[in-house]
Design a protein around this motif. Structure first.
Motif, PDB file in Angstrom:
ATOM      1  N   VAL A 231       0.841  -1.210   0.000  1.00  0.00           N
ATOM      2  CA  VAL A 231       0.000   0.000   0.000  1.00  0.00           C
ATOM      3  C   VAL A 231       0.871   1.253   0.000  1.00  0.00           C
ATOM      4  CG1 VAL A 231      -1.922  -1.075   1.277  1.00  0.00           C
ATOM      5  CG2 VAL A 231      -0.144   0.147   2.556  1.00  0.00           C
ATOM      6  N   ASP A 232       0.256   2.346  -0.435  1.00  0.00           N
ATOM      7  CA  ASP A 232       0.908   3.652  -0.321  1.00  0.00           C
ATOM      8  C   ASP A 232       0.513   4.225   1.049  1.00  0.00           C
ATOM      9  OD1 ASP A 232       1.734   6.265  -0.374  1.00  0.00           O
ATOM     10  OD2 ASP A 232       0.537   6.857  -2.113  1.00  0.00           O
ATOM     11  N   MET A 233       1.454   4.224   1.972  1.00  0.00           N
ATOM     12  CA  MET A 233       1.159   4.635   3.344  1.00  0.00           C
ATOM     13  C   MET A 233       0.737   6.108   3.410  1.00  0.00           C
ATOM     14  SD  MET A 233       0.936   2.816   5.885  1.00  0.00           S
ATOM     15  CE  MET A 233       1.406   2.248   7.478  1.00  0.00           C
ATOM     16  N   HIS A 234       1.213   6.902   2.481  1.00  0.00           N
ATOM     17  CA  HIS A 234       0.808   8.310   2.467  1.00  0.00           C
ATOM     18  C   HIS A 234      -0.696   8.409   2.213  1.00  0.00           C
ATOM     19  CE1 HIS A 234       0.698  12.409   0.275  1.00  0.00           C
ATOM     20  NE2 HIS A 234       0.633  12.616   1.562  1.00  0.00           N
ATOM     21  N   ARG A 235      -1.147   7.705   1.201  1.00  0.00           N
ATOM     22  CA  ARG A 235      -2.585   7.724   0.871  1.00  0.00           C
ATOM     23  C   ARG A 235      -3.425   7.144   1.999  1.00  0.00           C
ATOM     24  NH1 ARG A 235      -5.270   8.914  -3.952  1.00  0.00           N
ATOM     25  NH2 ARG A 235      -7.393   8.674  -3.194  1.00  0.00           N
ATOM     26  N   GLU A 236      -2.936   6.031   2.549  1.00  0.00           N
ATOM     27  CA  GLU A 236      -3.681   5.370   3.637  1.00  0.00           C
ATOM     28  C   GLU A 236      -3.840   6.305   4.838  1.00  0.00           C
ATOM     29  OE1 GLU A 236      -4.898   1.952   3.759  1.00  0.00           O
ATOM     30  OE2 GLU A 236      -4.696   2.385   1.627  1.00  0.00           O
ATOM     31  N   MET A 237      -2.748   6.969   5.180  1.00  0.00           N
ATOM     32  CA  MET A 237      -2.790   7.829   6.372  1.00  0.00           C
ATOM     33  C   MET A 237      -3.577   9.115   6.112  1.00  0.00           C
ATOM     34  SD  MET A 237      -1.472   6.213   8.875  1.00  0.00           S
ATOM     35  CE  MET A 237      -2.072   4.671   8.219  1.00  0.00           C
ATOM     36  N   MET A 238      -3.555   9.598   4.855  1.00  0.00           N
ATOM     37  CA  MET A 238      -4.372  10.777   4.532  1.00  0.00           C
ATOM     38  C   MET A 238      -5.856  10.423   4.681  1.00  0.00           C
ATOM     39  SD  MET A 238      -2.492  13.476   3.803  1.00  0.00           S
ATOM     40  CE  MET A 238      -3.222  14.621   2.654  1.00  0.00           C
ATOM     41  N   ALA A 239      -6.252   9.250   4.192  1.00  0.00           N
ATOM     42  CA  ALA A 239      -7.665   8.855   4.287  1.00  0.00           C
ATOM     43  C   ALA A 239      -8.067   8.672   5.757  1.00  0.00           C
ATOM     44  CB  ALA A 239      -7.895   7.569   3.498  1.00  0.00           C
ATOM     45  N   LEU A 240      -7.205   8.000   6.512  1.00  0.00           N
ATOM     46  CA  LEU A 240      -7.504   7.793   7.932  1.00  0.00           C
ATOM     47  C   LEU A 240      -7.530   9.142   8.670  1.00  0.00           C
ATOM     48  CD1 LEU A 240      -7.909   5.956  10.393  1.00  0.00           C
ATOM     49  CD2 LEU A 240      -5.422   5.657  10.512  1.00  0.00           C
ATOM     50  N   GLY A 241      -6.559   9.996   8.356  1.00  0.00           N
ATOM     51  CA  GLY A 241      -6.468  11.306   9.015  1.00  0.00           C
ATOM     52  C   GLY A 241      -7.716  12.144   8.778  1.00  0.00           C
ATOM     53  N   LEU A 242      -8.264  12.042   7.571  1.00  0.00           N
ATOM     54  CA  LEU A 242      -9.455  12.819   7.249  1.00  0.00           C
ATOM     55  C   LEU A 242     -10.659  12.309   8.056  1.00  0.00           C
ATOM     56  CD1 LEU A 242     -10.327  15.137   5.457  1.00  0.00           C
ATOM     57  CD2 LEU A 242     -10.918  13.488   3.684  1.00  0.00           C
ATOM     58  N   GLN A 243     -10.756  10.993   8.158  1.00  0.00           N
ATOM     59  CA  GLN A 243     -11.861  10.438   8.954  1.00  0.00           C
ATOM     60  C   GLN A 243     -11.733  10.857  10.420  1.00  0.00           C
ATOM     61  OE1 GLN A 243     -11.196   6.348   7.463  1.00  0.00           O
ATOM     62  NE2 GLN A 243     -13.419   6.272   7.311  1.00  0.00           N
ATOM     63  N   ILE A 244     -10.489  10.832  10.910  1.00  0.00           N
ATOM     64  CA  ILE A 244     -10.266  11.226  12.315  1.00  0.00           C
ATOM     65  C   ILE A 244     -10.586  12.710  12.499  1.00  0.00           C
ATOM     66  CG2 ILE A 244      -8.476  11.564  14.087  1.00  0.00           C
ATOM     67  CD1 ILE A 244      -7.222   8.916  13.168  1.00  0.00           C
ATOM     68  N   ALA A 245     -10.139  13.542  11.542  1.00  0.00           N
ATOM     69  CA  ALA A 245     -10.406  14.984  11.664  1.00  0.00           C
ATOM     70  C   ALA A 245     -11.909  15.241  11.651  1.00  0.00           C
ATOM     71  CB  ALA A 245      -9.716  15.736  10.535  1.00  0.00           C
ATOM     72  N   ALA A 246     -12.632  14.580  10.735  1.00  0.00           N
ATOM     73  CA  ALA A 246     -14.078  14.810  10.642  1.00  0.00           C
ATOM     74  C   ALA A 246     -14.769  14.353  11.926  1.00  0.00           C
ATOM     75  CB  ALA A 246     -14.648  14.077   9.439  1.00  0.00           C
ATOM     76  N   ARG A 247     -14.320  13.224  12.436  1.00  0.00           N
ATOM     77  CA  ARG A 247     -14.964  12.688  13.640  1.00  0.00           C
ATOM     78  C   ARG A 247     -14.660  13.546  14.868  1.00  0.00           C
ATOM     79  NH1 ARG A 247     -19.230  10.505  14.941  1.00  0.00           N
ATOM     80  NH2 ARG A 247     -19.079   8.539  13.838  1.00  0.00           N
TER      81      ARG A 247
ATOM     82  N   VAL B  42      11.811   7.545  -1.659  1.00  0.00           N
ATOM     83  CA  VAL B  42      10.926   8.667  -1.372  1.00  0.00           C
ATOM     84  C   VAL B  42      11.691   9.969  -1.610  1.00  0.00           C
ATOM     85  CG1 VAL B  42       9.602   9.824   0.448  1.00  0.00           C
ATOM     86  CG2 VAL B  42       9.777   7.322   0.424  1.00  0.00           C
ATOM     87  N   SER B  43      11.067  10.909  -2.300  1.00  0.00           N
ATOM     88  CA  SER B  43      11.685  12.235  -2.318  1.00  0.00           C
ATOM     89  C   SER B  43      10.677  13.225  -1.750  1.00  0.00           C
ATOM     90  CB  SER B  43      12.135  12.627  -3.728  1.00  0.00           C
ATOM     91  OG  SER B  43      11.031  12.654  -4.573  1.00  0.00           O
ATOM     92  N   PHE B  44      11.205  14.346  -1.273  1.00  0.00           N
ATOM     93  CA  PHE B  44      10.365  15.264  -0.518  1.00  0.00           C
ATOM     94  C   PHE B  44      10.162  16.571  -1.263  1.00  0.00           C
ATOM     95  CE2 PHE B  44      12.614  12.573   2.499  1.00  0.00           C
ATOM     96  CZ  PHE B  44      11.528  11.992   3.127  1.00  0.00           C
TER      97      PHE B  44
ATOM     98  N   GLY C 192       4.427   8.935  -3.251  1.00  0.00           N
ATOM     99  CA  GLY C 192       3.926   8.027  -2.223  1.00  0.00           C
ATOM    100  C   GLY C 192       5.017   7.385  -1.372  1.00  0.00           C
ATOM    101  N   ILE C 193       4.545   6.657  -0.365  1.00  0.00           N
ATOM    102  CA  ILE C 193       5.446   5.920   0.535  1.00  0.00           C
ATOM    103  C   ILE C 193       4.960   4.485   0.521  1.00  0.00           C
ATOM    104  CG2 ILE C 193       6.129   5.668   2.962  1.00  0.00           C
ATOM    105  CD1 ILE C 193       6.047   8.663   3.188  1.00  0.00           C
ATOM    106  N   TRP C 194       5.655   3.666  -0.252  1.00  0.00           N
ATOM    107  CA  TRP C 194       5.143   2.317  -0.505  1.00  0.00           C
ATOM    108  C   TRP C 194       5.710   1.317   0.483  1.00  0.00           C
ATOM    109  CZ3 TRP C 194       1.165   1.480  -3.743  1.00  0.00           C
ATOM    110  CH2 TRP C 194       0.803   2.567  -4.550  1.00  0.00           C
ATOM    111  N   VAL C 195       4.806   0.544   1.068  1.00  0.00           N
ATOM    112  CA  VAL C 195       5.218  -0.438   2.092  1.00  0.00           C
ATOM    113  C   VAL C 195       4.496  -1.768   1.853  1.00  0.00           C
ATOM    114  CG1 VAL C 195       5.582   1.365   3.848  1.00  0.00           C
ATOM    115  CG2 VAL C 195       3.363   0.222   3.715  1.00  0.00           C
ATOM    116  N   ARG C 196       5.103  -2.839   2.380  1.00  0.00           N
ATOM    117  CA  ARG C 196       4.407  -4.135   2.394  1.00  0.00           C
ATOM    118  C   ARG C 196       3.989  -4.416   3.837  1.00  0.00           C
ATOM    119  NH1 ARG C 196       7.481  -7.094  -0.591  1.00  0.00           N
ATOM    120  NH2 ARG C 196       6.078  -7.134  -2.383  1.00  0.00           N
ATOM    121  N   LEU C 197       2.743  -4.865   3.978  1.00  0.00           N
ATOM    122  CA  LEU C 197       2.183  -5.107   5.312  1.00  0.00           C
ATOM    123  C   LEU C 197       2.326  -6.584   5.678  1.00  0.00           C
ATOM    124  CD1 LEU C 197      -1.143  -3.182   4.567  1.00  0.00           C
ATOM    125  CD2 LEU C 197       0.805  -2.300   5.894  1.00  0.00           C
TER     126      LEU C 197
END
Ligand code: HEM
Length: 446
Positions: free
Chosen positions: A133-149, A421-423, A434-439
């Motif tokens: 997964v792309d951890m950047h995308r995953e954390m952005m989606a989770l972060g948005l849900q947390i912010a909204a909640r 990763v470049s910044f 993105g930040i690609w990782v294997r889970l």
């Protein structure tokens, strides 16, 4: 008194080109070649990069009244930020800070924790063993849900894609304006402008809907917004709907992407140090055996805390803080002229070998014992400092620790080194591509 020195720039544009080609490299070279204060010119505007903890403290704390936020940049974001806490100045800022502070006190903070953990667990339920997964995308989606909640007490699961889209449009345009040398008004019909305004309209509709539901009692919510709605200023006045909307948009812009980035970068670093992840997983299991982590557990999660502190040292999402001198001012031995932009960079100072041995190494254990107390106060400042220190800093630390503990105990995250990763240093430090990782599922029993 002396004037700061700096690298030679081009006529008119100064260091703009060099900076836009490789901003972080430019900052690093400036600090190396010119020391604690470097004079530069950004498209004809004079600026200094300040790189000594004592001088940073002068700007943020001891002489903070002589500096404002950078007016040219923030004025461009009025449609989004209105006159909320992040951008307000002087008496209006003070009034708003007082109104918002109770929502970040210990008890409300603790009440946001279970939402953070529950939403994270829900995300982990969807992750598969071996998945990439792309951890950047995953954390952005989770972060948005947390912010909204937490901010609105709204469940945005059904609306997540549209919300994500709106947030991306807004953040992308904010980033574009950060790197653009010219100020282009909102009404100029550039594609990025249209998306930005559409994104703001989407977020705004949601905020106004939640405010209306609260006012009519149709769906009284808890969370940050309801605390703001109950707050009264010294004259006993509540906030108007527009002021509430501004505040939520400010919290969203200031808090959601920075928090998501801190987690994504955390797993970029921990994904290269899986032994440290294993240590964290064991610590969490010992402190919260067989149950979800809670905010009360945090004081006992020492490895987890040190990992978060070290993540924010090495890859700070708020990589630079900007100010503008309101008047001629003296900082240490240096004379700073009125109107000069002053740049303070956690990225540079937090990698300074004068304060951090082997500064590029990810070593959470460097924070054991009283290392932090012995550091100059502004050798480490991922949340800024002084009166305008990040109001969400305890919120962000709690979120990062709860998420890291919850994720690390269930998954061993391997960073895929063949996807470097470049910044991109924009208003935040963003990863390109993105930040690609294997889970790897850690504990099949949970
Ligand atoms: C890891 C996450 C975060 C980082 C690295 C971060 C960083 C920062 C920094 C460096 C500043 C100071 C800016 C300046 O002085 O110009 C700041 C201010 C601010 N932050 Fe955060 N932040 C984070 C999370 C949050 C969260 C979760 C919220 C809200 C829920 C938030 C809300 C704000 C606000 C409103 C300000 C402006 C405060 C003021 O001017 O009075 N931040 N943040």
């Amino acid at each position: 008194m002396r004037r700061p020195s700096g690298p030679k720039g081009l006529p008119v544009i100064g260091h703009l080109l060099e900076m836009s080609r490789d901003t972080l490299g430019f900052f690093e070279r400036s600090a190396r070649d010119h020391g604690d204060m470097t004079a530069i010119s950004v498209g004809g505007f004079p600026a200094v990069i300040v790189n000594h903890p004592d001088l940073i403290e002068q700007v943020l704390v001891k002489q903070n009244e002589h500096f404002t936020k950078n007016r040219v940049f923030w004025r461009q974001l009025e449609a989004l930020m209105g006159n909320g806490l992040f951008v307000a100045e002087d008496a209006e800022w003070q009034r708003q800070r007082k109104l918002a502070a109770p929502a970040f006190a210990t008890i409300p903070l603790g009440s946001y924790g279970p939402h953070m953990v529950a939403l994270t667990e829900r995300k982990l339920d969807a992750w598969q063993d071996g998945q990439v997964v792309d951890m950047h995308r995953e954390m952005m989606a989770l972060g948005l849900q947390i912010a909204a909640r937490t901010l609105l007490d709204a469940d945005v699961t059904d609306d997540l894609e549209a919300m994500e889209q709106a947030a991306y449009w807004v953040i992308d345009e904010v980033a574009a304006r950060f790197s653009r040398p010219l100020v282009v008004p909102d009404w100029v019909p550039l594609p990025g402008h249209r998306r930005y305004l559409k994104g703001i309209a989407h977020l705004e509709r949601m905020v106004y809907r939640v405010i209306a539901d609260n006012r009519t009692g149709k769906n009284a919510s808890a969370g940050f917004l309801s605390l703001l709605m109950a707050a009264r200023d010294e004259q006993g006045r509540p906030m108007t709907d527009k002021a509430l909307r501004d505040q939520i948009c400010n919290m969203l812009l200031a808090g959601y992407e920075t928090s998501a980035l801190s987690m994504a970068y955390g797993f970029h670093l921990l994904g290269q140090h899986r032994d440290i992840q294993a240590e964290i997983a064991a610590e969490v299991e010992a402190v919260a055996p067989g149950r979800a982590v809670t905010p009360d557990d945090l004081p006992h999660l020492k490895h987890t805390e040190r990992a978060v502190i070290e993540m924010l040292r090495l890859l700070p999402p708020g990589w630079a803080i900007g100010r503008e001198a309101r008047r001629d001012v003296r900082i240490g031995d240096y004379a700073i002229a009125k109107g000069t932009t002053v740049i303070l960079s956690p990225w540079i100072t937090q990698r300074d070998p004068r304060y951090f041995e082997d500064p590029l190494a990810f070593r959470p254990d460097r924070w054991a014992g009283d290392f932090r107390r012995q550091l100059p106060r502004f050798a480490y400042f991922p949340f800024g400092g002084g009166p305008r220190i990040c109001i969400g800093n305890r919120f962000a630390m709690m979120e990062a620790m709860l998420l890291l503990a919850t994720i690390a105990r269930r998954f061993d995250v391997e960073w895929l080194s063949d996807r470097p990763v470049s910044f991109l240093p924009s208003i935040t430090l963003r990863p390109v591509g993105g930040i690609w990782v294997r889970l790897h599922r850690r504990n099949p029993s949970r």
